[in-house]
Motif scaffolding. Structure first.
Motif, PDB file in Angstrom:
ATOM      1  N   ILE A  29      34.582 -31.246 102.193  1.00  0.00           N
ATOM      2  CA  ILE A  29      33.325 -31.088 101.463  1.00  0.00           C
ATOM      3  C   ILE A  29      32.911 -29.624 101.427  1.00  0.00           C
ATOM      4  N   ASN A  30      32.715 -29.115 100.227  1.00  0.00           N
ATOM      5  CA  ASN A  30      32.066 -27.819 100.058  1.00  0.00           C
ATOM      6  C   ASN A  30      30.688 -28.110  99.481  1.00  0.00           C
ATOM      7  N   PRO A  31      29.618 -27.973 100.288  1.00  0.00           N
ATOM      8  CA  PRO A  31      28.289 -28.401  99.842  1.00  0.00           C
ATOM      9  C   PRO A  31      27.614 -27.465  98.863  1.00  0.00           C
ATOM     10  N   GLY A  32      28.124 -26.216  98.749  1.00  0.00           N
ATOM     11  CA  GLY A  32      27.454 -25.264  97.872  1.00  0.00           C
ATOM     12  C   GLY A  32      26.069 -24.919  98.366  1.00  0.00           C
ATOM     13  N   ALA A  33      25.948 -24.733  99.683  1.00  0.00           N
ATOM     14  CA  ALA A  33      24.632 -24.530 100.290  1.00  0.00           C
ATOM     15  C   ALA A  33      24.368 -23.075 100.654  1.00  0.00           C
ATOM     16  N   TYR A  34      25.219 -22.159 100.190  1.00  0.00           N
ATOM     17  CA  TYR A  34      24.992 -20.716 100.329  1.00  0.00           C
ATOM     18  C   TYR A  34      24.924 -20.227 101.777  1.00  0.00           C
ATOM     19  N   GLY A  35      25.542 -20.951 102.705  1.00  0.00           N
ATOM     20  CA  GLY A  35      25.661 -20.466 104.072  1.00  0.00           C
ATOM     21  C   GLY A  35      24.383 -20.464 104.874  1.00  0.00           C
ATOM     22  N   SER A  36      23.361 -21.219 104.453  1.00  0.00           N
ATOM     23  CA  SER A  36      22.068 -21.148 105.123  1.00  0.00           C
ATOM     24  C   SER A  36      21.786 -22.322 106.054  1.00  0.00           C
ATOM     25  N   GLU A  37      22.579 -23.393 105.993  1.00  0.00           N
ATOM     26  CA  GLU A  37      22.307 -24.577 106.782  1.00  0.00           C
ATOM     27  C   GLU A  37      23.189 -24.640 108.026  1.00  0.00           C
TER      28      GLU A  37
END
Length: 288
Positions: A29-37
């Motif tokens: 899974i690549n969530p596309g969450a920009y490394g912030s979570e």
């Protein structure tokens, strides 16, 4: 004799483990969450979806969640994943390089141009000489905005008085409301939220044709019967309580906010990448 008995007993102990491992599916899974979570937030968001898929497939599903596109590509290419979830470019690349074929997609993506209300801008062509706030060229939304402008004969590097590139879409909306820019490019979700939060103050000038967004793909060597069960479970996920709960648990990244998934195909993503490739030429990455 003792040695043979030891080997036999060891084989018996290992047999259930090996069978269990063979039945286990790996979900990249690549969530596309920009490394912030934090990792635990990501795990809690996507584990219900993995469990839902596992129930349909009759197998345990383990998640490998990473925000690194390079890691996802490497693991997909080595055959580590049985299922793969990611944004448009990841899904298209995995199909092209490793044969993963998309079966269910989340919401389509598009770029929306917002202006203030009242505003003298009625068409895209009328934006020439204005100030525009663009979402980052690293995002699909930014690339689609560049393509939308160019389709109406307006070029970013030629026709605007000022071009500001911002990473955060809510910041773009604030700049527009403050009259620091005349038009902004944002995604449909942000546009809808802005119109609702500021009634009568903003207006949609134009919207790009949508392209498929996040999707779930299956490995090309997955047994057909298993693939059929998983596909059916995904495209009907919004029709039952457990499926709705699995989607509702996704609170981060590009999969958040969906209430159902729809059937898709590799052809849809190949076509999208052709458009994105052309858009990148219009809105190229900045030189360092």
């Amino acid at each position: 004799m003792k040695a043979k008995r030891f080997i036999f007993m060891a084989a018996l102990l290992l047999l259930p483990f090996n069978l269990h491992a063979a039945d286990r599916l790996m979900f990249g899974i690549n969530p596309g969450a920009y490394g912030s979570e934090d990792q635990w937030v990501l795990r809690d968001s996507f584990q219900p979806l993995a469990d839902y898929i596992g129930k349909a497939a009759g197998s345990q599903v383990r998640t490998d969640i990473t925000q690194s596109f390079k890691t996802i590509d490497a693991h997909a290419g080595k055959g580590r994943y049985d299922l793969l979830m990611g944004p448009t470019n990841v899904i298209a690349e995995a199909y092209k390089v490793s044969g993963f074929y998309p079966v269910a997609k989340f919401k389509d993506l598009a770029s929306v141009l917002l202006v203030r209300e009242p505003s003298p801008y009625k068409t895209i062509a009328s934006l020439k000489g204005s100030r525009i706030g663009m979402v980052s060229r690293k995002t699909l939304i930014g690339q689609l905005a560049a393509h939308l402008l160019q389709s109406q004969g307006v070029m970013l590097n030629r026709d605007f008085k000022q071009v500001q590139e911002i990473n955060f879409q809510d910041t773009l909306v604030s700049l527009l409301l403050e009259n620091s820019v005349d038009v902004v490019s944002v995604g449909p979700k942000v546009a809808g939220e802005a119109l609702k939060a500021h009634p009568g103050k903003l207006r949609v000038l134009a919207k790009a044709d949508p392209v498929p967004g996040f999707a779930i793909s299956l490995a090309r060597d997955m047994p057909p019967e298993q693939a059929k069960k998983i596909t059916e479970a995904l495209v009907t996920i919004g029709d039952n309580a457990s499926g709705k709960a699995a989607l509702a648990a996704i609170t981060v990244g590009g999969g958040a906010g969906n209430t159902h998934l729809t059937k898709t195909s590799s052809a849809e993503y190949v076509k999208a990448m052709e458009l994105i490739g052309a858009a990148k030429n219009l809105y190229p990455a900045q030189t360092k």
